[in-house]
Design an enzyme around this catalytic site. Sequence first.
Site, PDB file in Angstrom:
ATOM      1  N   ASP A 142       0.839  -1.198   0.000  1.00 54.94           N
ATOM      2  CA  ASP A 142       0.000   0.000   0.000  1.00 54.94           C
ATOM      3  C   ASP A 142       0.879   1.255   0.000  1.00 54.94           C
ATOM      4  O   ASP A 142       1.862   1.334   0.749  1.00 54.94           O
ATOM      5  CB  ASP A 142      -0.861  -0.032   1.277  1.00 54.94           C
ATOM      6  N   GLU A 188       1.698  -0.502  -5.023  1.00 50.02           N
ATOM      7  CA  GLU A 188       0.768   0.572  -5.342  1.00 50.02           C
ATOM      8  C   GLU A 188       1.598   1.848  -5.316  1.00 50.02           C
ATOM      9  O   GLU A 188       1.887   2.393  -4.254  1.00 50.02           O
ATOM     10  CB  GLU A 188      -0.358   0.668  -4.304  1.00 50.02           C
TER      11      GLU A 188
HETATM   12  C1  GLC Z   1      -4.156   3.058  -0.444  1.00 45.00           C
HETATM   13  C2  GLC Z   1      -5.409   2.211  -0.318  1.00 45.00           C
HETATM   14  C3  GLC Z   1      -6.546   3.081   0.117  1.00 45.00           C
HETATM   15  C4  GLC Z   1      -6.207   3.707   1.439  1.00 45.00           C
HETATM   16  C5  GLC Z   1      -4.884   4.460   1.367  1.00 45.00           C
HETATM   17  C6  GLC Z   1      -4.381   4.803   2.734  1.00 45.00           C
HETATM   18  O1  GLC Z   1      -4.211   3.963  -1.481  1.00 45.00           O
HETATM   19  O2  GLC Z   1      -5.647   1.557  -1.535  1.00 45.00           O
HETATM   20  O3  GLC Z   1      -7.756   2.384   0.203  1.00 45.00           O
HETATM   21  O4  GLC Z   1      -7.224   4.601   1.822  1.00 45.00           O
HETATM   22  O5  GLC Z   1      -3.885   3.674   0.775  1.00 45.00           O
HETATM   23  O6  GLC Z   1      -3.960   3.636   3.379  1.00 45.00           O
END
Ligand code: GLC
Length: 538
Positions: free
Chosen positions: A202, A278
């Site tokens: 994440d 991500e």
């Molecule tokens: C990422 C997740 C999202 C979350 C954010 C903070 O982007 O996909 O759902 O709110 O991180 O953890």
Amino acid sequence: MLWWHNAAVYQVYPRSFFDGNADSLGDLSGVQKKLPYLSSLGVDALWLSPFYPSPQLDSGYDVANPRDVDPMYGTLSDIRELIGQAHRQGLRIIVDIVPNHFSREHPWFQEALLSPPGSRERARFHFLDSEGDSPPNNWVSMFGGPAWTRTINPDGSPGQWYLHVFDSSQPDLNWTHPDVASDWLTTLKFWLDMGVDGFRVDVAHGLAKDMTYADLPDPVGLTEALRFDLDDGSPQAAQRRELIANSGFFDRDELQEVYASWRSVLDSYPGDRMTVAEAWVPPHRIGRYVSPSSLHQIFGFDFLVVAWNAVAMQRTITQGLDAVAHVGAPPTWALSNHDSPRVASRLGGGALGLNRARALATVAHALPGGIYIYQGEELGLSDAELPDSARQDPVFSRTKGQQKGRDGARVPLPWAGNMPPYAFTDSEKPTWLPQPIGWGTFTVEAEDADPTSTLNLYRTLVRDRKQLSGAVTFIESGDSNVMIFARDKGFHCMVNAGMHPYQLSDKFPICEVLVSSDMQLGGKNESVPPNCAVWFVT
Ligand code: GLC
């Protein structure tokens, strides 16, 4: 080829997938019960969104203990069993880890609040003093409002400020502190020892911060550049993306050290364990995340925002392929996830949006690399309309309702029947987000029985994409609304984003349609209607 190079990965958002213990919330035993469904879809792996103990202020991305299971989802033995059962069925498991921040309920943050400024406990986060009543700098939270919240001292006087790039309940960790790096290595090993096949990382581009905490030149522009930003190929879009590159709290060079240490841990385990980042970064920065001494793969997000337009689709595919070509990793494609509007809604809603979503899926599955499918996408679900009173996403509250947030795409799945809860749960209690009326034709049960359903289209695409090989070559279609590309062995994929039918045989006198996104066409000399994509061989 390693398993993840061309895997179809299904994202399970556990809270909304299936309720296994009749309390109206999805859970791990619910996932286990539906493994046969996932096998029938033909996917190779599941990515489980967070199931860790959490106050659920950002739907579990606010983690209070990264090495345990929240009782609302089950127990450690449930996840162990789920991993074992998935493996017996030939499915791999990727778990979502959230190393950028903890929940404010994590014991470290609670200790920090009780410890004085300058203490080791506070140094695990970013606590700062500031003059007067303003935050220490101009950084803006990704969820709206300042990225800093002020603490209150035990005597009631205003105290230091702490940094949270997301919600105020998600204090950012200080990755220069040795406890942070070593605790995360413990977490990685904990899950690897339990048998997980990989990690979705994440906010992988967010861990390192500018420790001088200098103001940003365009803090709001940075947040806008990140999500749902249409990369229309314009210089302005490119400039916006550049705001992310090596900024105060995103995409900093120091990250490379962190991921190098993670990679050596993963490489020390057998079984081709992997990581997928991500990381919303401009294409030329991707090599910082994906390499033999860093993470394995990065999400390609461009299909989440691509316009319904053949030229834009071709540009998106070219960018996606080029972006990873120089780092030697296979590309990945995703049409939706739990942070974005559902693709059928984004592309127009109703029957039109659904046809386009099916066509875009047909294009995406024809491409080389990995594909990520967000739960419910295979049913062709749209975003649910929700009353504001039902919304739970902090984006809604932090922007004072200016942005509706992401709840519409997170509504519990419809499994069977004609009325809520559509066999999602046996409980009488309302689901955490209300399901709409009218999903009876979108249930797994209904779509299973309909050979032309979106579910059966996905089953065909997921199965047949494994047969495809070779690079992508674009072919001039003679119509600016029609995109065609070829791969090996005479395979072609074509999408009609225009208003008129496209006669395939005009361009390819000898061709045979293998799959069409409306599940209606097949055979020779087909006329492909608008908002439809086909796979054919010549
Ligand atoms: C990422 C997740 C999202 C979350 C954010 C903070 O982007 O996909 O759902 O709110 O991180 O953890």
